[in-house]
Design a protein around this motif. Structure first.
Motif, PDB file in Angstrom:
ATOM      1  N   ILE A 145       0.834  -1.203   0.000  1.00 24.18           N
ATOM      2  CA  ILE A 145       0.000   0.000   0.000  1.00 24.18           C
ATOM      3  C   ILE A 145       0.871   1.256   0.000  1.00 24.18           C
ATOM      4  CG2 ILE A 145      -1.758   1.268   1.305  1.00 24.18           C
ATOM      5  CD1 ILE A 145      -2.754  -1.394   2.384  1.00 24.18           C
ATOM      6  N   HIS A 146       0.438   2.259  -0.734  1.00 26.18           N
ATOM      7  CA  HIS A 146       1.138   3.540  -0.834  1.00 26.18           C
ATOM      8  C   HIS A 146       1.435   4.083   0.579  1.00 26.18           C
ATOM      9  CE1 HIS A 146       2.086   7.666  -1.902  1.00 26.18           C
ATOM     10  NE2 HIS A 146       2.014   7.355  -3.183  1.00 26.18           N
ATOM     11  N   PRO A 147       2.651   4.627   0.793  1.00 31.09           N
ATOM     12  CA  PRO A 147       3.024   5.087   2.139  1.00 31.09           C
ATOM     13  C   PRO A 147       2.188   6.251   2.652  1.00 31.09           C
ATOM     14  CG  PRO A 147       4.688   5.727   0.514  1.00 31.09           C
ATOM     15  CD  PRO A 147       3.761   4.767  -0.171  1.00 31.09           C
ATOM     16  N   ILE A 151       8.243  -0.908  -6.808  1.00 35.88           N
ATOM     17  CA  ILE A 151       7.125  -0.591  -5.908  1.00 35.88           C
ATOM     18  C   ILE A 151       7.601  -0.486  -4.466  1.00 35.88           C
ATOM     19  CG2 ILE A 151       4.958  -1.499  -4.954  1.00 35.88           C
ATOM     20  CD1 ILE A 151       4.626  -0.412  -7.771  1.00 35.88           C
ATOM     21  N   VAL A 152       8.420  -1.438  -4.046  1.00 41.37           N
ATOM     22  CA  VAL A 152       8.817  -1.501  -2.638  1.00 41.37           C
ATOM     23  C   VAL A 152      10.049  -0.643  -2.354  1.00 41.37           C
ATOM     24  CG1 VAL A 152       9.562  -3.027  -0.774  1.00 41.37           C
ATOM     25  CG2 VAL A 152       7.794  -3.785  -2.369  1.00 41.37           C
ATOM     26  N   LYS A 200       8.401   2.958  -2.026  1.00 40.65           N
ATOM     27  CA  LYS A 200       8.278   2.796  -0.565  1.00 40.65           C
ATOM     28  C   LYS A 200       6.898   2.309  -0.137  1.00 40.65           C
ATOM     29  CE  LYS A 200      12.435   4.508  -0.299  1.00 40.65           C
ATOM     30  NZ  LYS A 200      13.589   3.600  -0.152  1.00 40.65           N
ATOM     31  N   TYR A 201       6.255   1.515  -0.978  1.00 40.30           N
ATOM     32  CA  TYR A 201       4.979   0.917  -0.577  1.00 40.30           C
ATOM     33  C   TYR A 201       5.195  -0.023   0.603  1.00 40.30           C
ATOM     34  CZ  TYR A 201       2.029   2.522  -4.464  1.00 40.30           C
ATOM     35  OH  TYR A 201       1.272   3.270  -5.336  1.00 40.30           O
ATOM     36  N   ASN A 202       4.246  -0.066   1.499  1.00 38.48           N
ATOM     37  CA  ASN A 202       4.311  -0.935   2.672  1.00 38.48           C
ATOM     38  C   ASN A 202       3.703  -2.296   2.346  1.00 38.48           C
ATOM     39  OD1 ASN A 202       5.457   0.987   4.511  1.00 38.48           O
ATOM     40  ND2 ASN A 202       3.457   1.986   4.617  1.00 38.48           N
ATOM     41  N   ALA A 203       4.518  -3.347   2.374  1.00 38.69           N
ATOM     42  CA  ALA A 203       4.039  -4.709   2.159  1.00 38.69           C
ATOM     43  C   ALA A 203       3.505  -5.244   3.484  1.00 38.69           C
ATOM     44  CB  ALA A 203       5.163  -5.591   1.633  1.00 38.69           C
ATOM     45  N   LEU A 204       2.292  -5.771   3.466  1.00 36.99           N
ATOM     46  CA  LEU A 204       1.629  -6.196   4.692  1.00 36.99           C
ATOM     47  C   LEU A 204       1.847  -7.677   4.966  1.00 36.99           C
ATOM     48  CD1 LEU A 204      -1.837  -4.377   4.479  1.00 36.99           C
ATOM     49  CD2 LEU A 204       0.437  -3.446   5.048  1.00 36.99           C
TER      50      LEU A 204
END
Length: 340
Positions: A124-126, A215-216, A220-224
């Motif tokens: 998800i977008h930071p 993406i990551v 800097k998307y947060n991987a859950l």
């Protein structure tokens, strides 16, 4: 792992079983430019080198999400197809899960499995500050989640929606937050929706690709972390999928990943045929899969094994451990070669 030289390859071509008669086959790969087509091309060359002089193999592409490849083999329209994730494909035998509308397909058989260490995750977008599924359920943001189409043909889309529902987030709940799914059949198309600004969360597989690294690492998307209770629910609700719930991404896979990430497994390519494929044809195809594996490994060696869409080196004993029963011709090869 050394790459065979030309002399080794020529010597290899003179070895192995042969068919005197000419054979015509149809294989089903992917959409046309991904790993299944590459694998089909490798098998096409190796098989035709060892079959009768007028042997031909056609490689068909899929237009939807991939289930059509399995159906075409079951119906006898094609003789071989590749599908993933291998464990989920086993539900075709009993007509469960995504295969329920089509009924049981007990005549499906496997020639082997090619390893691909993949997972499905949500990132998800930071800007939302969401670090967990609990955060997501509490904050209820209007997320636009890019994933694959869930139209009854796409294994990724089917699994993605099921994964979210096991975390208590149905499409209706997502829409009640003002969010929605934005979809496309192919993984790179879904990732393209992020890059085009049409989505701000990604629910997808193919984690070894540069797209996911962007993406990551860069965005800097947060991987859950997948929640243990949700993974247990997935294994309970979707038949024969317990093996899909135990494959974390190790710390350091991406530089910002400091601890292992719990995920839903989405691994391995299964090579499908039907039980009435002639035994000697299945035997030769399986021989080619195993004995000429260097030819396909060499196409991925510019990548590290954990970044490769095909996890090399291929281990023949593991190739024989399929989620679909082996064809008798394949079984004979593995037994003769001491791999089974």
């Amino acid at each position: 792992m050394a790459t065979p030289n030309v002399k080794d390859m020529i010597e290899q071509e003179s070895r192995g079983p042969r068919l005197e008669r000419s054979i015509k086959l149809n294989f089903v790969g992917d959409w046309g430019m991904a790993n299944f087509h590459r694998i089909c091309s490798w098998l096409t060359q190796q098989f035709c080198d060892r079959a009768g002089p007028d042997s031909r193999v056609g490689i068909w592409n899929v237009r939807y999400g991939g289930i059509e490849a399995v159906l075409e083999v079951f119906r006898g329209e094609a003789q071989l197809a590749i599908a993933t994730p291998a464990q989920m494909i086993s539900t075709a035998l009993t007509g469960q899960g995504i295969f329920a509308p089509h009924g049981p397909m007990p005549s499906l058989r496997a020639l082997g499995v090619l390893p691909q260490n993949d997972r499905l995750i949500l990132a998800i977008h930071p800007k939302y500050g969401i670090k967990s599924f609990e955060d997501l359920r509490q904050k209820r943001p209007p997320l636009r989640i890019a994933t694959s189409t869930n139209d009854g043909t796409n294994f990724i889309g089917y699994t993605a929606y099921a994964f979210m529902e096991c975390h208590g987030i149905t499409p209706e709940i997502l829409e009640s937050w003002g969010g929605k799914y934005v979809t496309a059949h192919r993984p790179e198309q879904a990732i393209g929706l992020i890059q085009a600004g049409e989505a701000d969360a990604l629910l997808q597989e193919a984690i070894m690709t540069p797209w996911w690294a962007d993406i990551v690492e860069n965005r800097k998307y947060n991987a859950l972390d997948a929640e243990p209770a949700a993974l247990e629910r997935f294994a309970k609700n979707y038949p024969n999928t317990a093996a899909m719930t135990t494959n974390p991404i190790p710390a350091g896979f991406w530089s910002i990943l400091t601890e292992p990430l719990s995920t839903l497994d989405f691994s391995d390519f299964v090579i499908l045929v039907r039980d009435d494929l002639p035994e000697d044809v299945a035997h030769l195809l399986t021989w080619c899969l195993v004995e000429t594996r260097f030819a396909i490994e060499g196409q991925y060696m510019h990548l590290k094994p954990n970044r490769s869409p095909l996890t090399y080196p291929l281990d023949p004993a593991k190739m024989a451990q399929t989620s679909i029963p082996l064809h008798e011709g394949a079984k004979r090869y593995y037994q003769e070669a001491g791999h089974l």
